[in-house]
Motif scaffolding. Structure first.
Motif, PDB file in Angstrom:
ATOM      1  N   PRO A 198     -16.802 -27.355  76.763  1.00 28.75           N
ATOM      2  CA  PRO A 198     -17.683 -27.195  77.864  1.00 28.75           C
ATOM      3  C   PRO A 198     -17.396 -27.579  79.125  1.00 28.75           C
ATOM      4  O   PRO A 198     -16.170 -28.274  79.383  1.00 28.75           O
ATOM      5  CB  PRO A 198     -18.897 -28.440  77.258  1.00 28.75           C
ATOM      6  N   ASN A 199     -18.296 -27.425  80.248  1.00 28.69           N
ATOM      7  CA  ASN A 199     -17.912 -27.920  81.565  1.00 28.69           C
ATOM      8  C   ASN A 199     -17.640 -29.211  81.614  1.00 28.69           C
ATOM      9  O   ASN A 199     -18.265 -29.999  80.930  1.00 28.69           O
ATOM     10  CB  ASN A 199     -19.129 -27.364  82.382  1.00 28.69           C
ATOM     11  N   GLY A 200     -16.456 -29.569  82.339  1.00 28.68           N
ATOM     12  CA  GLY A 200     -16.059 -31.030  82.405  1.00 28.68           C
ATOM     13  C   GLY A 200     -15.305 -31.532  81.103  1.00 28.68           C
ATOM     14  O   GLY A 200     -15.112 -32.882  81.198  1.00 28.68           O
ATOM     15  N   ALA A 201     -14.804 -30.438  80.201  1.00 25.05           N
ATOM     16  CA  ALA A 201     -14.250 -31.258  79.154  1.00 25.05           C
ATOM     17  C   ALA A 201     -12.726 -31.639  79.532  1.00 25.05           C
ATOM     18  O   ALA A 201     -12.166 -32.088  78.337  1.00 25.05           O
ATOM     19  CB  ALA A 201     -14.387 -30.087  77.953  1.00 25.05           C
ATOM     20  N   GLY A 202     -12.153 -30.955  80.628  1.00 26.36           N
ATOM     21  CA  GLY A 202     -10.600 -31.206  80.629  1.00 26.36           C
ATOM     22  C   GLY A 202      -9.701 -30.009  80.687  1.00 26.36           C
ATOM     23  O   GLY A 202      -8.579 -30.268  80.823  1.00 26.36           O
ATOM     24  N   LYS A 203     -10.547 -28.843  80.521  1.00 27.59           N
ATOM     25  CA  LYS A 203      -9.885 -27.650  80.391  1.00 27.59           C
ATOM     26  C   LYS A 203      -8.867 -27.337  81.539  1.00 27.59           C
ATOM     27  O   LYS A 203      -7.655 -26.883  81.502  1.00 27.59           O
ATOM     28  CB  LYS A 203     -10.700 -26.545  80.125  1.00 27.59           C
ATOM     29  N   SER A 204      -9.577 -27.161  82.609  1.00 29.75           N
ATOM     30  CA  SER A 204      -8.903 -26.804  83.892  1.00 29.75           C
ATOM     31  C   SER A 204      -7.838 -28.020  84.030  1.00 29.75           C
ATOM     32  O   SER A 204      -6.457 -27.571  84.802  1.00 29.75           O
ATOM     33  CB  SER A 204      -9.815 -26.638  85.071  1.00 29.75           C
ATOM     34  N   THR A 205      -7.967 -29.342  84.184  1.00 30.62           N
ATOM     35  CA  THR A 205      -7.134 -29.988  84.273  1.00 30.62           C
ATOM     36  C   THR A 205      -5.902 -30.182  83.416  1.00 30.62           C
ATOM     37  O   THR A 205      -4.770 -30.216  83.728  1.00 30.62           O
ATOM     38  CB  THR A 205      -7.624 -31.677  84.090  1.00 30.62           C
ATOM     39  N   THR A 206      -6.176 -29.702  82.324  1.00 27.88           N
ATOM     40  CA  THR A 206      -5.163 -29.334  81.396  1.00 27.88           C
ATOM     41  C   THR A 206      -4.137 -28.406  81.830  1.00 27.88           C
ATOM     42  O   THR A 206      -2.945 -28.236  81.652  1.00 27.88           O
ATOM     43  CB  THR A 206      -5.189 -28.978  79.809  1.00 27.88           C
ATOM     44  N   ILE A 207      -4.592 -27.240  82.119  1.00 28.32           N
ATOM     45  CA  ILE A 207      -4.022 -26.186  82.800  1.00 28.32           C
ATOM     46  C   ILE A 207      -3.251 -26.580  84.138  1.00 28.32           C
ATOM     47  O   ILE A 207      -1.986 -25.970  84.176  1.00 28.32           O
ATOM     48  CB  ILE A 207      -4.953 -25.011  83.043  1.00 28.32           C
ATOM     49  N   LYS A 208      -3.751 -27.244  84.941  1.00 30.25           N
ATOM     50  CA  LYS A 208      -3.160 -27.771  86.044  1.00 30.25           C
ATOM     51  C   LYS A 208      -2.003 -28.601  85.672  1.00 30.25           C
ATOM     52  O   LYS A 208      -1.178 -28.754  86.436  1.00 30.25           O
ATOM     53  CB  LYS A 208      -4.118 -28.398  86.898  1.00 30.25           C
ATOM     54  N   LEU A 209      -1.988 -29.340  84.674  1.00 24.76           N
ATOM     55  CA  LEU A 209      -0.919 -30.200  84.064  1.00 24.76           C
ATOM     56  C   LEU A 209       0.131 -29.392  83.674  1.00 24.76           C
ATOM     57  O   LEU A 209       1.172 -29.623  83.885  1.00 24.76           O
ATOM     58  CB  LEU A 209      -1.403 -31.084  83.058  1.00 24.76           C
ATOM     59  N   LEU A 210      -0.152 -28.221  82.816  1.00 26.43           N
ATOM     60  CA  LEU A 210       0.839 -27.367  82.139  1.00 26.43           C
ATOM     61  C   LEU A 210       1.449 -26.725  83.340  1.00 26.43           C
ATOM     62  O   LEU A 210       2.690 -26.335  83.024  1.00 26.43           O
ATOM     63  CB  LEU A 210       0.181 -26.402  81.301  1.00 26.43           C
ATOM     64  N   THR A 211       0.763 -26.311  84.558  1.00 30.24           N
ATOM     65  CA  THR A 211       1.313 -25.529  85.627  1.00 30.24           C
ATOM     66  C   THR A 211       2.231 -26.327  86.468  1.00 30.24           C
ATOM     67  O   THR A 211       3.063 -25.847  87.176  1.00 30.24           O
ATOM     68  CB  THR A 211       0.529 -24.660  86.274  1.00 30.24           C
ATOM     69  N   GLY A 212       2.186 -27.646  86.441  1.00 27.57           N
ATOM     70  CA  GLY A 212       2.856 -28.655  87.450  1.00 27.57           C
ATOM     71  C   GLY A 212       1.803 -28.681  88.719  1.00 27.57           C
ATOM     72  O   GLY A 212       2.560 -29.691  89.643  1.00 27.57           O
ATOM     73  N   ILE A 213       0.800 -28.367  88.844  1.00 29.01           N
ATOM     74  CA  ILE A 213       0.091 -28.821  89.687  1.00 29.01           C
ATOM     75  C   ILE A 213      -0.222 -30.334  89.818  1.00 29.01           C
ATOM     76  O   ILE A 213      -0.293 -30.785  90.987  1.00 29.01           O
ATOM     77  CB  ILE A 213      -1.274 -27.891  89.921  1.00 29.01           C
ATOM     78  N   LEU A 214      -0.334 -30.861  88.741  1.00 26.35           N
ATOM     79  CA  LEU A 214      -0.594 -31.986  88.517  1.00 26.35           C
ATOM     80  C   LEU A 214       0.296 -32.954  87.683  1.00 26.35           C
ATOM     81  O   LEU A 214       0.855 -32.093  86.965  1.00 26.35           O
ATOM     82  CB  LEU A 214      -2.235 -32.487  87.863  1.00 26.35           C
TER      83      LEU A 214
END
Length: 326
Positions: free
Chosen positions: A50-66
């Motif tokens: 769901p929204n706010g579950a951490g999906k986009s944060t996980t993607i940003k970690l995997l791409t090196g943004i975070l």
């Protein structure tokens, strides 16, 4: 891996909010909590929640943004934030509501610039463009400035831009948001080709459950930053399928039906909905209904993917470890 963010603690009372402007206090909130995940080379995985579950944060970690707050993260054997240049060559990324194309340039010029940025040989560039055009039909609009493209046209060009340098791993964050059904099917065909014929690893986040069922076998469900399920769609159905329901229309008014192995959840005198009890089979219930009543219509409803996901959110958790994308 885990990722926490420092946020201002405002409090619920008005004077708390006023004080936070003058002397703010802070608290840490975990967006990703002890996610443990391994994705193999050439695998297509849907990362759902769901929204706010951490999906986009996980993607940003995997791409090196975070950068992870704790834990270990490897993409192609490298830590994304420590070897950013090599990581950029290894991955492709599409964020559905953002673009990597130059806004005032024709899309083809943006692709040509990316060719030079990544040092793609001219013959390879022409070959890949032709391949992309066959599926995505880019040539009909790739000389149009990006700001004049429709959403579907822009995202198709973004997909080409993400893969023009032949990356091993592709991350897609809501790539088909706002597209019509025809364009969505073009994108799905393109993604299937990239995984099945080119052997790319693809990690997809989406809210389109039809897209998930058509594209992937493996789903990873996250909720409140934690992985709650990681397996195939078939296994998700096996573990978390809700009770089947049978809807029946009767020929004329009848008394409330009583059938073994089911409970009546809806009834209006002409139409009933039954929910199967554990151990009951739809075939047995349908046979008994047709033997005892005059039926004009009957349908069996399986639980959809969204229902399965909700069931999984309630029922499972997963321990911490190392996240690896091959």
């Amino acid at each position: 891996m885990s990722k926490s963010f420092r946020v201002t603690a405002t409090g619920e009372r008005r004077w708390h909010r006023l004080r936070s402007l003058i002397a703010p206090s802070y608290e840490w909130r975990e967006a990703v909590k002890d996610v443990s995940l391994t994705i193999d080379y050439g695998e297509f995985v849907a990362l759902l929640g769901p929204n706010g579950a951490g999906k986009s944060t996980t993607i940003k970690l995997l791409t090196g943004i975070l950068t992870p707050t704790s834990g270990e993260l490897l993409v192609g054997g490298r830590r994304p934030t420590e070897d950013r240049r090599r990581n950029a060559e290894l991955i492709g990324v599409v964020f559905g509501q953002r673009t990597q194309l130059w806004w005032d340039l024709p899309a083809l010029d943006s692709l040509t610039l990316l060719r030079d940025v990544f040092g793609v040989p001219a013959p390879d560039f022409r070959k890949r463009l032709a391949e992309f055009d066959r599926v995505l039909e880019l040539s009909s609009f790739w000389r149009t400035p990006v700001r004049h493209l429709s959403l579907g046209q822009r995202v198709r060009c973004d997909l080409a831009a993400a893969i023009i340098h032949d990356p091993r791993v592709v991350f897609l964050d809501e790539p088909t948001i706002g597209m019509d059904v025809v364009v969505k099917e073009q994108v799905r065909e393109f993604l299937r080709h990239q995984v099945e014929k080119r052997g790319r690893t693809v990690v997809l986040t989406t809210h389109d459950m039809v897209e998930v069922e058509k594209l992937t076998r493996r789903v990873v469900l996250v909720n409140r930053g934690t992985v709650v399920f990681d397996d195939t769609i078939d296994e998700l159905k096996s573990r978390h399928a809700p009770p089947q329901r049978i809807s029946v229309s009767f020929d004329g008014a009848t008394s409330r039906p009583e059938i073994r192995g089911v409970s009546v959840t809806e009834w209006d005198g002409h139409r009933a909905t039954f929910q199967l009890a554990p151990g009951s089979t739809p075939q047995g219930v349908v046979r008994e209904l047709t033997e005892r009543y005059e039926i004009t219509d009957i349908s069996i409803r399986e639980g959809d993917l969204e229902e399965l996901m909700r069931s999984a959110y309630r029922g499972q958790s997963q321990t911490a470890g190392t996240t690896v994308v091959q």
